[in-house]
Design a protein around this motif. Structure first.
Motif, short mmCIF file in Angstrom:
data_model
loop_
_atom_site.label_atom_id
_atom_site.label_comp_id
_atom_site.label_asym_id
_atom_site.label_seq_id
_atom_site.Cartn_x
_atom_site.Cartn_y
_atom_site.Cartn_z
N MET A 82 -22.41 -11.02 2.43
CA MET A 82 -22.01 -11.10 1.27
C MET A 82 -22.73 -10.58 0.29
SD MET A 82 -20.63 -14.66 -0.89
CE MET A 82 -19.96 -14.30 -2.60
N ASN A 83 -22.09 -9.51 -0.58
CA ASN A 83 -22.76 -8.73 -1.67
C ASN A 83 -23.11 -9.57 -2.66
OD1 ASN A 83 -23.68 -6.81 -3.32
ND2 ASN A 83 -21.92 -5.54 -2.88
N THR A 84 -24.20 -9.57 -3.14
CA THR A 84 -24.65 -10.39 -4.55
C THR A 84 -25.05 -9.44 -5.58
OG1 THR A 84 -27.02 -10.37 -3.62
CG2 THR A 84 -25.25 -12.31 -3.29
N SER A 85 -25.07 -8.17 -5.33
CA SER A 85 -25.30 -7.14 -6.32
C SER A 85 -24.25 -6.94 -7.36
CB SER A 85 -25.50 -5.77 -5.85
OG SER A 85 -24.55 -5.35 -5.15
N PRO A 86 -24.46 -6.36 -8.47
CA PRO A 86 -23.42 -6.18 -9.85
C PRO A 86 -22.44 -5.41 -9.04
CG PRO A 86 -25.72 -5.94 -10.50
CD PRO A 86 -25.79 -6.05 -9.08
N PRO A 87 -21.37 -5.40 -9.72
CA PRO A 87 -19.92 -4.57 -9.30
C PRO A 87 -20.37 -3.37 -9.89
CG PRO A 87 -19.44 -6.31 -11.11
CD PRO A 87 -20.81 -6.58 -10.47
N ALA A 88 -19.67 -2.32 -9.36
CA ALA A 88 -19.62 -0.86 -9.75
C ALA A 88 -19.02 -1.09 -11.38
CB ALA A 88 -18.71 0.06 -8.95
N ARG A 89 -19.26 0.06 -11.86
CA ARG A 89 -18.91 0.22 -13.25
C ARG A 89 -17.41 -0.11 -13.49
NH1 ARG A 89 -20.90 1.77 -17.86
NH2 ARG A 89 -19.65 2.97 -19.58
N THR A 141 -15.28 -1.30 -11.51
CA THR A 141 -14.66 -2.77 -11.55
C THR A 141 -15.22 -3.60 -12.60
OG1 THR A 141 -14.89 -2.39 -9.08
CG2 THR A 141 -14.92 -4.75 -9.81
N GLN A 142 -16.50 -3.64 -13.21
CA GLN A 142 -17.04 -4.26 -14.13
C GLN A 142 -16.05 -4.06 -15.35
OE1 GLN A 142 -19.32 -6.59 -14.07
NE2 GLN A 142 -19.08 -7.10 -16.07
N GLN A 143 -15.62 -2.55 -15.70
CA GLN A 143 -14.91 -2.53 -16.64
C GLN A 143 -13.76 -3.00 -16.81
OE1 GLN A 143 -14.97 1.84 -16.84
NE2 GLN A 143 -16.90 1.88 -18.27
N LEU A 144 -13.10 -3.04 -15.69
CA LEU A 144 -11.78 -3.64 -15.47
C LEU A 144 -11.81 -5.23 -15.82
CD1 LEU A 144 -10.06 -1.73 -12.49
CD2 LEU A 144 -9.41 -1.94 -14.84
N PHE A 145 -12.86 -5.81 -15.12
CA PHE A 145 -12.72 -7.38 -15.52
C PHE A 145 -13.03 -7.66 -17.15
CE2 PHE A 145 -13.70 -7.87 -10.73
CZ PHE A 145 -13.01 -9.14 -10.77
N GLU A 146 -13.96 -6.65 -17.54
CA GLU A 146 -13.95 -7.05 -19.03
C GLU A 146 -12.94 -6.80 -19.82
OE1 GLU A 146 -17.43 -4.38 -19.94
OE2 GLU A 146 -18.75 -5.55 -18.95
N GLU A 147 -12.06 -5.89 -19.58
CA GLU A 147 -10.98 -5.23 -20.42
C GLU A 147 -9.89 -6.59 -19.95
OE1 GLU A 147 -9.69 -1.31 -20.28
OE2 GLU A 147 -11.83 -0.72 -19.95
N SER A 148 -10.20 -7.32 -19.13
CA SER A 148 -8.98 -8.09 -18.81
C SER A 148 -9.37 -9.56 -19.32
CB SER A 148 -8.74 -8.39 -17.05
OG SER A 148 -8.37 -7.07 -16.62
N PHE A 182 -5.87 -0.65 -7.90
CA PHE A 182 -6.11 -1.40 -6.65
C PHE A 182 -7.14 -0.67 -5.58
CE2 PHE A 182 -5.11 -2.87 -2.25
CZ PHE A 182 -5.65 -4.35 -2.15
N ASP A 183 -6.45 0.43 -5.45
CA ASP A 183 -7.59 1.22 -4.47
C ASP A 183 -8.79 1.61 -5.05
OD1 ASP A 183 -7.21 2.68 -1.96
OD2 ASP A 183 -7.64 4.71 -3.19
N GLN A 184 -9.20 1.24 -6.34
CA GLN A 184 -10.57 1.62 -6.77
C GLN A 184 -11.38 0.22 -6.68
OE1 GLN A 184 -10.59 3.67 -10.60
NE2 GLN A 184 -8.09 3.91 -10.31
N LEU A 185 -10.72 -0.85 -6.32
CA LEU A 185 -11.61 -2.05 -6.25
C LEU A 185 -12.00 -2.64 -4.72
CD1 LEU A 185 -9.13 -3.89 -8.82
CD2 LEU A 185 -11.41 -3.08 -9.16
N GLU A 200 -16.72 -6.89 -0.24
CA GLU A 200 -18.35 -7.30 0.12
C GLU A 200 -18.58 -8.47 -0.67
OE1 GLU A 200 -18.88 -5.61 2.50
OE2 GLU A 200 -17.16 -4.13 2.41
N TYR A 201 -17.83 -8.94 -1.53
CA TYR A 201 -18.25 -10.30 -2.11
C TYR A 201 -17.67 -11.42 -1.46
CZ TYR A 201 -19.99 -7.30 -6.17
OH TYR A 201 -20.66 -6.35 -6.95
N THR A 202 -16.85 -11.12 -0.52
CA THR A 202 -16.08 -12.18 0.00
C THR A 202 -16.64 -12.71 1.58
OG1 THR A 202 -13.91 -11.24 -0.73
CG2 THR A 202 -13.72 -12.68 1.06
#
Length: 359
Positions: free
Chosen positions: A1-8, A10-17, A177-180, A185-187
């Protein structure tokens, strides 16, 4: 399981959401004071569990209201978009049972709340729509078609709607979706990761090449069984359409895809049966283009996969909403596996053969 920060991206989409972080819940005493001052409303407030905002049911003794306070990281313009969608439907399609926005005593649609951190939250009051959520019922073929037809009517009424913020970016928008893919890897669980990889492969091969050609407009964005209120005794079945928090301009085909994602796998022997009923009803109001219909089941699989991935990611980072998040996505992986067991060609063939059925 991935514990590193998400790519930019992904992070931007989560923030804007508004999904990247948690926030301190607003005090109920503050909400009480704002309701009294700006709406002349008072009564008993009950906090409701939600994905990201602060939501309350207000019982006044004569009428109930839904009170929502946006999260601090949701742009005021985005909240204005959500309200404008509802106002548009109230004007253009007053016959649709869409939740109504209540004005303040000053004639505004909301109250702005400045936070100590320098941000702004938005308080709004809506009519409380009575009824059972579709998710808690056992609908018949006819009733599912009624629910589908209602979404088709909403989409038709939104065809002419425009707003300065309707191009907002949202992690739930399947255009991204295709960019996420990295969310896989976090699953935890190799079997879940294999399922997710296969869905991404299908989406990349069938939907991505046609993204630029898809019909677009502002859509509801989250017409899930939890946002559709129903009365099995009523002829129209659907008594309320609520929660326009994910409204955005996107591919029109992605609107029914959200609904289908929530219906997949619920009938194990025929995991696409309820989805076919919903589509048959949707097409009574708004027929789907022949070139887009084959993309619908893949988009539904993508949406179901996305919710499973996002839920896992958020549940670990926003523990105070963990129970709510996992409760809404408890069966996602099981239902995804059931739906994936049916060949896409077969699913499309059956959608085509029943698309003009009249339940």
């Amino acid at each position: 399981m991935n514990t590193s920060p998400p790519a930019r991206i992904t992070q931007q989409l989560f923030e804007e959401s508004g999904l990247a972080s948690s926030h301190e819940p607003i005090a109920m005493s503050d909400v009480d004071a704002l309701l009294t001052r700006h709406y002349r409303l008072s009564g008993r407030l009950e906090r409701l569990a939600t994905e990201k905002d602060d939501t309350f049911r207000l019982r006044t003794g004569s009428a109930d209201h839904l009170v929502k306070v946006s999260p601090p990281d949701e742009a005021v313009a985005v909240v204005a978009l959500q309200t404008a969608v509802m106002r548009h439907l109230e004007t253009e399609a007053p016959h649709l049972p869409v939740q109504r926005v209540k004005e303040t005593t000053e004639g505004n649609d909301n109250v702005l709340i400045e936070t100590e951190e320098g941000g702004v939250r938005v308080l709004r009051v809506f009519d409380f729509v009575e009824g059972a959520v579709l998710a808690k019922t056992n609908p018949t073929h006819h009733q599912l078609a009624e629910a589908g037809q209602m979404l088709g009517r909403v989409d038709l009424a939104l065809r002419s709607f425009r707003h300065p913020a309707d191009e907002r970016r949202l992690v739930w928008d399947l255009r991204y979706f295709d960019q996420l893919r990295e969310l896989i890897e976090y699953t935890p669980g190799a079997a879940h990761r294999r399922l997710a990889h296969e869905v991404f492969r299908l989406f990349h091969a069938t939907v991505v090449p046609k993204l630029g050609d898809l019909e677009t407009q502002v859509i509801h964005g989250d017409y899930s069984p939890y946002n559709v209120l129903v009365d099995p005794r009523a002829d129209s079945f659907v008594t309320g359409v609520i929660d326009f928090g994910d409204s955005m301009r996107s591919a029109l085909i992605f609107d029914p895809a959200v609904s289908l994602a929530n219906l997949l796998g619920r009938t194990p022997r025929d995991p696409w049966r309820e989805a076919r009923s919903f589509v048959a009803g949707y097409e009574r109001a708004r027929p789907i283009n022949d070139t887009e219909l084959p993309l619908l089941p893949v988009a539904a699989l993508a949406r179901l996969t996305l919710r499973a991935l996002v839920t896992q990611w958020r549940a670990e980072r926003v523990p105070e909403r963990r129970d709510y998040l996992l409760g809404h996505a408890a069966d996602d992986w099981v239902n995804l596996e059931r739906a994936m067991a049916v060949a896409m060609e077969e699913v499309v063939d059956r959608l085509l053969s029943t698309r003009h059925d009249t339940p």
